[in-house]
Scaffold this motif. Structure first.
Motif, short mmCIF file in Angstrom:
data_model
loop_
_atom_site.label_atom_id
_atom_site.label_comp_id
_atom_site.label_asym_id
_atom_site.label_seq_id
_atom_site.Cartn_x
_atom_site.Cartn_y
_atom_site.Cartn_z
N GLN A 1 0.81 -1.22 0.00
CA GLN A 1 0.00 0.00 0.00
C GLN A 1 0.84 1.27 0.00
O GLN A 1 0.35 2.34 -0.36
N THR A 2 2.10 1.15 0.42
CA THR A 2 2.94 2.35 0.56
C THR A 2 4.22 2.26 -0.27
O THR A 2 5.16 2.99 -0.02
N VAL A 3 4.23 1.38 -1.25
CA VAL A 3 5.45 1.14 -2.01
C VAL A 3 5.74 2.26 -3.00
O VAL A 3 6.87 2.41 -3.48
N SER A 4 4.74 3.06 -3.34
CA SER A 4 4.93 4.16 -4.29
C SER A 4 3.93 5.26 -3.99
O SER A 4 3.00 5.09 -3.20
N ILE A 5 4.13 6.41 -4.64
CA ILE A 5 3.21 7.54 -4.45
C ILE A 5 1.81 7.16 -4.94
O ILE A 5 0.80 7.44 -4.27
N ASP A 6 1.75 6.52 -6.09
CA ASP A 6 0.44 6.11 -6.62
C ASP A 6 -0.25 5.13 -5.68
O ASP A 6 -1.48 5.20 -5.50
N ALA A 7 0.53 4.23 -5.08
CA ALA A 7 -0.05 3.25 -4.15
C ALA A 7 -0.60 3.95 -2.91
O ALA A 7 -1.66 3.59 -2.40
N VAL A 8 0.13 4.97 -2.42
CA VAL A 8 -0.35 5.73 -1.26
C VAL A 8 -1.62 6.48 -1.59
O VAL A 8 -2.58 6.51 -0.81
N GLN A 9 -1.65 7.09 -2.78
CA GLN A 9 -2.85 7.83 -3.19
C GLN A 9 -4.05 6.89 -3.29
O GLN A 9 -5.17 7.24 -2.87
N GLN A 10 -3.83 5.70 -3.81
CA GLN A 10 -4.91 4.72 -3.90
C GLN A 10 -5.31 4.21 -2.53
O GLN A 10 -6.49 3.99 -2.25
N MET A 11 -4.32 4.01 -1.66
CA MET A 11 -4.59 3.55 -0.29
C MET A 11 -5.52 4.53 0.43
O MET A 11 -6.48 4.13 1.09
N LEU A 12 -5.25 5.83 0.27
CA LEU A 12 -6.09 6.85 0.91
C LEU A 12 -7.47 6.89 0.25
O LEU A 12 -8.48 7.05 0.94
N ALA A 13 -7.50 6.74 -1.06
CA ALA A 13 -8.78 6.74 -1.77
C ALA A 13 -9.65 5.58 -1.32
O ALA A 13 -10.88 5.71 -1.22
N ASP A 14 -9.02 4.44 -1.01
CA ASP A 14 -9.77 3.28 -0.53
C ASP A 14 -10.44 3.55 0.82
O ASP A 14 -11.39 2.87 1.20
#
Length: 303
Positions: free
Chosen positions: A4-17
């Motif tokens: 969930q935190t491996v990249s900026i895009d993953a973090v953005q998606q994690m928060l969106a979830d």
């Protein structure tokens, strides 16, 4: 690091979830905070989502959220620990009633963790199931400079000293998020220990995304009118401009009233959901509400 935190895009998606919609700039600073283990300092107007991001991170990572709500006069003892004096007095009275109490032994027994009341900062340094907790230090600008100086030391080494017990050090540093509504300037020394981001009001499209995520039952047409009106309202000279939190609350109020479309009358009746000062409410009521609604509709982004 997790998937969930491996990249900026993953973090953005994690928060969106977690229904937290943010731009890439904020997602980037959250990613760096998690990657580098640095505290994250968020400034911005009240109601723009600073506190919510800590909740979203904790929920997404399955970590405990520990919140230290700041206020004027907050000191280290209130933030770190205090002794349970009532329980200590009962122990003293019990020992005296039994007779032959050894004062030195009693003193040693009274100042143990059995009588320690842990406050948020100390709780955040303790091992937690699932990993280090998320420590939210909310509205830091409400405190004074002595507490800032103490906090600077505590966050530098992630440890606190209790004279009777010694130094307690976090086996794994917590994820620290500090927020400020900027009612006063926070000292540069504390800011230097943190990654910084100014959380601004969202633009029309992002606020629409936020509203659709938080109030999905609202129709697209009503959501567009609500966001357009709030965006127009923020350009007025108000004592307190409505934040995203007020946009969400207003939409929920309108749904509770079965409102399909905005009207000057509906706006006047529900201004208390978006404006929190009587002077602001009086300024917007009546013909002014009608004018702002017409201007909001005229500038509304196309569907």
């Amino acid at each position: 690091m997790t998937d969930q935190t491996v990249s900026i895009d993953a973090v953005q998606q994690m928060l969106a979830d977690q229904n937290y919609v943010c731009g890439r700039a904020l997602a980037t600073v959250v990613f760096l905070s998690l990657r580098l283990g640095r505290p994250l300092f968020l400034e911005g107007e009240a109601g723009v989502g600073k506190t919510e991001i800590a909740k979203a991170i904790a929920a997404a990572l399955g970590r405990r959220l520990i919140r230290l709500q700041c206020y004027e006069g907050l000191d280290a003892s209130s933030a770190v620990y205090e002794w349970n004096f009532a329980a200590q007095m009962i122990a003293i009275r019990t020992a005296e009633a039994a007779g032959g109490a050894d004062r030195d032994m009693l003193k040693t027994e009274l100042f143990t963790e059995d009588y320690l009341i842990e406050r948020p900062l100390l709780q955040a340094l303790r091992p937690q199931a699932g990993g280090a907790p998320v420590l939210l230090i909310d509205e830091l600008d409400r405190t004074d400079e002595p507490f800032e100086a103490f906090l600077l030391e505590a966050l530098s080494d992630f440890q606190v000293t209790i004279p009777e017990l010694g130094t307690i050090h976090a086996p794994e540093p917590p994820i620290v998020i500090l927020t400020s509504n900027r009612t006063r300037e926070v000292h540069d020394a504390l800011k230097r220990r943190c990654l910084y981001h100014w959380v601004d009001y969202p633009d029309f499209n992002r606020e629409m995304q936020i509203l659709q995520a938080r109030v999905p039952e609202a129709s697209a047409a009503l959501s567009r009118e609500v966001v357009a009106f709030v965006q127009r309202l923020r350009t007025e000279d108000l004592f307190k401009k409505p934040g995203v939190a007020e946009t969400i609350d207003w939409a929920k109020c309108l749904l509770a009233l079965d409102v399909i479309t905005l009207s000057p009358e509906v706006i006047s009746d529900t201004l208390g959901a978006i404006l929190k000062y009587q002077d602001d409410i009086q300024k917007i009521q009546g013909s002014e509400a009608k004018r702002l609604l017409e201007e909001a509709r005229a500038t509304m982004a196309p569907a």
